[in-house]
Motif scaffolding. Structure first.
Motif, mmCIF file in Angstrom:
data_model
loop_
_atom_site.group_PDB
_atom_site.id
_atom_site.type_symbol
_atom_site.label_atom_id
_atom_site.label_comp_id
_atom_site.label_asym_id
_atom_site.label_seq_id
_atom_site.Cartn_x
_atom_site.Cartn_y
_atom_site.Cartn_z
ATOM 1 N N ARG A 150 0.830 -1.205 0.000
ATOM 2 C CA ARG A 150 0.000 0.000 0.000
ATOM 3 C C ARG A 150 0.867 1.259 0.000
ATOM 4 O O ARG A 150 0.542 2.244 -0.668
ATOM 5 C CB ARG A 150 -0.942 0.009 1.210
ATOM 6 C CG ARG A 150 -1.993 -1.087 1.185
ATOM 7 C CD ARG A 150 -3.178 -0.753 2.075
ATOM 8 N NE ARG A 150 -2.791 -0.479 3.449
ATOM 9 C CZ ARG A 150 -2.701 -1.400 4.397
ATOM 10 N NH1 ARG A 150 -2.970 -2.673 4.113
ATOM 11 N NH2 ARG A 150 -2.352 -1.077 5.630
ATOM 12 N N PHE A 151 1.977 1.209 0.722
ATOM 13 C CA PHE A 151 2.852 2.371 0.822
ATOM 14 C C PHE A 151 3.430 2.762 -0.539
ATOM 15 O O PHE A 151 3.555 3.947 -0.863
ATOM 16 C CB PHE A 151 3.991 2.087 1.803
ATOM 17 C CG PHE A 151 4.998 3.194 1.916
ATOM 18 C CD1 PHE A 151 4.737 4.311 2.695
ATOM 19 C CD2 PHE A 151 6.205 3.118 1.228
ATOM 20 C CE1 PHE A 151 5.668 5.349 2.794
ATOM 21 C CE2 PHE A 151 7.138 4.144 1.321
ATOM 22 C CZ PHE A 151 6.854 5.266 2.104
ATOM 23 N N HIS A 152 3.791 1.773 -1.353
ATOM 24 C CA HIS A 152 4.434 2.048 -2.632
ATOM 25 C C HIS A 152 3.442 2.250 -3.782
ATOM 26 O O HIS A 152 3.844 2.638 -4.885
ATOM 27 C CB HIS A 152 5.394 0.912 -2.991
ATOM 28 C CG HIS A 152 6.658 0.919 -2.177
ATOM 29 N ND1 HIS A 152 6.803 0.190 -1.015
ATOM 30 C CD2 HIS A 152 7.823 1.585 -2.350
ATOM 31 C CE1 HIS A 152 8.012 0.392 -0.515
ATOM 32 N NE2 HIS A 152 8.650 1.237 -1.300
ATOM 33 N N ALA A 153 2.177 1.977 -3.545
ATOM 34 C CA ALA A 153 1.176 2.103 -4.621
ATOM 35 C C ALA A 153 0.752 3.555 -4.824
ATOM 36 O O ALA A 153 0.709 4.341 -3.879
ATOM 37 C CB ALA A 153 -0.038 1.240 -4.292
ATOM 38 N N GLN A 154 0.423 3.886 -6.061
ATOM 39 C CA GLN A 154 -0.112 5.217 -6.360
ATOM 40 C C GLN A 154 -1.612 5.279 -6.125
ATOM 41 O O GLN A 154 -2.163 6.349 -5.884
ATOM 42 C CB GLN A 154 0.193 5.595 -7.816
ATOM 43 C CG GLN A 154 1.632 6.001 -8.047
ATOM 44 C CD GLN A 154 2.267 5.188 -9.163
ATOM 45 O OE1 GLN A 154 1.830 4.093 -9.480
ATOM 46 N NE2 GLN A 154 3.326 5.712 -9.741
ATOM 47 N N HIS A 155 -2.259 4.121 -6.226
ATOM 48 C CA HIS A 155 -3.706 4.056 -6.003
ATOM 49 C C HIS A 155 -4.010 2.884 -5.086
ATOM 50 O O HIS A 155 -3.396 1.819 -5.192
ATOM 51 C CB HIS A 155 -4.460 3.861 -7.327
ATOM 52 C CG HIS A 155 -4.272 4.971 -8.313
ATOM 53 N ND1 HIS A 155 -5.025 6.117 -8.298
ATOM 54 C CD2 HIS A 155 -3.407 5.097 -9.349
ATOM 55 C CE1 HIS A 155 -4.638 6.908 -9.294
ATOM 56 N NE2 HIS A 155 -3.656 6.314 -9.945
ATOM 57 N N ILE A 156 -4.972 3.078 -4.195
ATOM 58 C CA ILE A 156 -5.487 1.989 -3.370
ATOM 59 C C ILE A 156 -6.965 1.845 -3.709
ATOM 60 O O ILE A 156 -7.733 2.815 -3.643
ATOM 61 C CB ILE A 156 -5.294 2.268 -1.871
ATOM 62 C CG1 ILE A 156 -3.798 2.372 -1.553
ATOM 63 C CG2 ILE A 156 -5.936 1.155 -1.032
ATOM 64 C CD1 ILE A 156 -3.485 2.706 -0.118
ATOM 65 N N VAL A 157 -7.346 0.640 -4.088
ATOM 66 C CA VAL A 157 -8.709 0.380 -4.540
ATOM 67 C C VAL A 157 -9.414 -0.549 -3.556
ATOM 68 O O VAL A 157 -8.854 -0.906 -2.518
ATOM 69 C CB VAL A 157 -8.706 -0.220 -5.966
ATOM 70 C CG1 VAL A 157 -8.172 0.801 -6.974
ATOM 71 C CG2 VAL A 157 -7.870 -1.508 -6.008
ATOM 72 N N ALA A 158 -10.623 -0.936 -3.887
ATOM 73 C CA ALA A 158 -11.406 -1.827 -3.024
ATOM 74 C C ALA A 158 -10.671 -3.154 -2.801
ATOM 75 O O ALA A 158 -9.753 -3.506 -3.540
ATOM 76 C CB ALA A 158 -12.768 -2.082 -3.652
#
Length: 266
Positions: free
Chosen positions: A240-248
């Motif tokens: 989650r820290f490295h992602a640009q988007h967090i989705v469902a």
């Protein structure tokens, strides 16, 4: 910016906790394919345990399996990339597992082997819908060209074993994890991102045109390197820290949400 390739992890990302694909995700994947986007599965699973899902999704693309050690056509069966652990090295790691009485599974020839079935291996067999084969001491006494080794242990012991293996086999193996009680051992440089990049280069797709979706530590290479890295809500904190988007989350159509983001970028 236009996304031309989407790579998604399976367990914990595309698949629900019941190992199903939601209708929402299915419909979105069909839409992406209809728009000309290459949609591929990138999994730690063996090829044979991933193919039924590719078939259900009506995908005719290469599958990335064993965390990138094998890239093989979902319909053609053509091997596009393959990497085995050195048999002598795999033997040494298996000897380590035997010495410390670690439950380990080895993958070669389209099968998964262990010395003795236990609760973990029986659970794993149900998850992949394929038997884990019990071969006794042969697991430790013979040398094979394996795609990967998988140690299954208590979650609290994964990190100590990870550290110890990393020190004993520095530079000779790569370690990753796809679940809190899994420790996966592969050849150096083998990871999902390198497999995705290999396919992208083949299709003349640039890094800036790639989206990757995942949840576990074995997805980090994809999330960190893709132009658009997406984590599902249930992902490991590092992902989650490295992602640009967090989705469902994986039970609520997270992949479909990511695909909508990709289509909005066209």
């Amino acid at each position: 910016m236009s996304i031309k390739l989407i790579a998604t992890d399976m367990d914990g990302t595309l698949l629900t906790d019941e190992k199903k694909i939601t209708q929402k995700d299915f419909d979105a994947i069909q839409l992406a394919a209809a728009r000309g986007i290459k949609f591929i599965l990138a999994t730690g699973r063996m090829y044979e345990a991933a193919k039924p899902y590719a078939d259900a999704l009506k995908l005719d693309v290469p599958l990335i399996s064993y965390n990138g050690a094998l890239v093989k056509g979902s319909r053609s069966g053509e091997v596009l990339f393959e990497s085995f652990m050195d048999p002598e090295l795999a033997y040494e790691v298996l000897q380590y597992c035997q010495k410390f009485r670690l439950h380990v599974q080895a993958y070669w020839g389209g099968e998964v082997y262990t010395d003795r079935l236990n609760e973990d291996s029986r659970w794993y067999s149900k998850i992949i819908n394929k038997p884990v084969l019990e071969i006794g001491e042969r697991l430790f006494n013979e040398k094979h060209k394996v795609y990967k080794l998988l140690i299954m242990t208590d979650p609290e012991t994964v990190n100590p074993i990870w550290l110890d293996l990393g020190q004993r086999f520095t530079g000779r193996i790569d370690l990753t994890s796809s679940a809190q009680n899994f420790l996966e051992i592969i050849s150096p440089g083998i990871n999902k991102w390198n497999a995705v990049k290999h396919l992208a280069d083949t299709w003349h797709i640039r890094q800036s045109e790639i989206m990757c979706i995942g949840d576990s530590l074995n997805d980090l290479s994809m999330i960190e390197n893709a132009k658009v890295g997406v984590a599902v809500a249930n992902a490991h904190p590092d992902v989650r820290f490295h992602a640009q988007h967090i989705v469902a989350d994986n039970n609520s159509g997270g992949v479909a949400e990511a695909i909508r983001i990709a289509l909005d970028l066209e």
